[in-house]
Design an enzyme around this catalytic site. Structure first.
Site, mmCIF file in Angstrom:
data_model
loop_
_atom_site.group_PDB
_atom_site.id
_atom_site.type_symbol
_atom_site.label_atom_id
_atom_site.label_comp_id
_atom_site.label_asym_id
_atom_site.label_seq_id
_atom_site.Cartn_x
_atom_site.Cartn_y
_atom_site.Cartn_z
ATOM 1 N N THR A 66 0.699 -1.255 0.018
ATOM 2 C CA THR A 66 -0.056 -0.127 -0.006
ATOM 3 C C THR A 66 0.902 1.440 0.077
ATOM 4 O O THR A 66 1.994 1.177 0.572
ATOM 5 C CB THR A 66 -0.979 -0.193 1.447
ATOM 6 O OG1 THR A 66 -1.473 -1.255 1.193
ATOM 7 C CG2 THR A 66 -1.540 1.090 1.894
ATOM 8 N N ASP B 109 -7.519 -3.138 5.732
ATOM 9 C CA ASP B 109 -7.498 -2.213 6.612
ATOM 10 C C ASP B 109 -7.451 -0.795 5.981
ATOM 11 O O ASP B 109 -8.010 0.276 6.426
ATOM 12 C CB ASP B 109 -6.398 -2.139 7.771
ATOM 13 C CG ASP B 109 -5.038 -2.073 6.877
ATOM 14 O OD1 ASP B 109 -4.885 -2.647 5.761
ATOM 15 O OD2 ASP B 109 -4.135 -1.435 7.443
ATOM 16 N N THR C 8 0.293 -0.060 6.701
ATOM 17 C CA THR C 8 0.604 -0.888 5.456
ATOM 18 C C THR C 8 1.053 -2.291 6.157
ATOM 19 O O THR C 8 1.625 -2.266 7.385
ATOM 20 C CB THR C 8 1.463 -0.458 4.495
ATOM 21 O OG1 THR C 8 1.807 -1.585 3.755
ATOM 22 C CG2 THR C 8 3.073 -0.026 5.354
HETATM 23 N N1 ASP Z 1 -2.883 -3.261 4.328
HETATM 24 C C1 ASP Z 1 -3.279 -3.411 2.887
HETATM 25 C C2 ASP Z 1 -4.196 -4.876 2.875
HETATM 26 O O1 ASP Z 1 -4.321 -5.538 3.870
HETATM 27 C C3 ASP Z 1 -2.223 -4.250 2.168
HETATM 28 C C4 ASP Z 1 -0.657 -3.968 2.355
HETATM 29 O O2 ASP Z 1 -0.685 -2.911 2.801
HETATM 30 O O3 ASP Z 1 0.072 -4.474 2.033
HETATM 31 O O4 ASP Z 1 -5.293 -4.711 2.055
#
Ligand code: ASP
Length: 300
Positions: free
Chosen positions: A164, A195, A214
């Site tokens: 993210t 999230d 993230t």
């Molecule tokens: N937090 C994000 C999700 O769970 C993905 C990420 O940050 O890698 O969708």
């Protein structure tokens, strides 16, 4: 006016130190500098924190190295589903979108929601509303990159970055804002929402702190990570300790990842459970600093 100069802090997602990361390091640095420059331009024209955070994230959505916009992680069926959120601390205005499949810049769609009476819009309806209000739409295949396809099929070298993108900002009026945008996790079932677009989990801003997270979204949701930091701050816990405590809670739920946060004094914090979280910071009166394997204060 706030007693401290504006601050813009960004992240380009958590991940591991891989050959692919090293290979793309120069491009990551350039993209991070571009995102800081986009936010800085807004702040230097007396724009506010929410506009600056939005501009920085929109810039990263345009770069396919990041898991947001084109270049997003793919769902198990090979499609892209994107989510984003924005929040302004001064009035708790919040806007979020989840499960977008056509909107070129999910963070702009989140802004439309923030400027409306709603807080969270999903799927086809959110895409349609963004289109009606003039946000560019693309075929879902536009967002699919060769690298993400190979990764989904297990043929890619370890990905340069899983995460993210996000930005947190303190503006000249002392207002805080947070923005986050993502394609989710590679191989996620269609319809899964992490999230990032959930206010209080992956994104939060109030008068005490602005946070963008993230990592494994489920752990951030189950711990209410971003809001937990705000509650700790409100009870007098210092920023660094509040962010470390929230992330320690995330780790209990097998969560990996990291977060960025800024408070009204201009203090920043970016604790991390993963190997790396490339990012950057710009403070009014100073030059932008970016890092790949380092951290603020220890850029590398
Ligand atoms: N937090 C994000 C999700 O769970 C993905 C990420 O940050 O890698 O969708």
């Amino acid at each position: 006016m706030s007693a401290t100069p504006p601050v813009l802090l960004i992240h380009g997602g958590e991940g591991d130190v891989t050959d692919a990361l090293r290979e793309h390091e120069a491009a990551f640095r350039e993209a991070l500098l571009g995102a800081l420059a986009a936010g800085r331009r807004v702040l230097e024209k007396e724009g506010d924190a929410i506009d600056a955070a939005q501009a920085a994230v929109a810039e990263m959505e345009s770069c396919e190295l990041f898991n947001a916009g084109r270049g997003s992680a793919l769902c198990s069926d090979g499609s892209v589903q994107m989510s984003a959120a924005l929040m302004r601390g001064s009035d708790r205005a919040a806007g979020a979108v989840a499960g977008l499949t056509r909107t070129e810049h999910p963070i702009l769609a989140a802004r439309l929601v923030l400027d409306s009476d709603q807080v969270l819009m999903v799927g086809e309806w959110a895409d349609r509303r963004a289109a009606e209000l003039g946000i560019a739409q693309r075929d879902n295949l536009h967002f699919v990159t060769e690298h993400q396809l190979a990764r989904l099929r297990g043929r890619a070298a370890p990905e340069p970055m899983r995460g993210t993108v996000g930005a947190v900002c303190l503006d000249a009026d002392g207002v805080l804002a947070a923005a986050t945008s993502t394609g989710g996790r590679s191989g996620q079932p269609p319809g899964r929402v992490g999230d990032s677009p959930l206010i209080g989990a992956g994104t939060w801003a109030d008068e005490h702190v602005a946070v963008s997270c993230t990592g494994v979204g489920e752990a951030f949701i189950r711990t209410g990570a971003a809001h937990q930091i705000a509650m700790l701050r409100q009870s007098g816990v210092a920023l660094a300790e509040a962010t470390e405590r929230a992330l320690a809670d995330v780790s209990v739920f097998s969560g990996r990842g990291g977060l960025i946060a800024v408070d009204p004094s201009g203090a920043t914090s970016s604790p991390l459970l993963s190997e790396v979280m490339p990012g950057g910071v710009w403070r009014a009166g100073s030059e932008s600093v970016v890092w790949i394997t380092g951290r603020p204060g220890r850029p590398q």
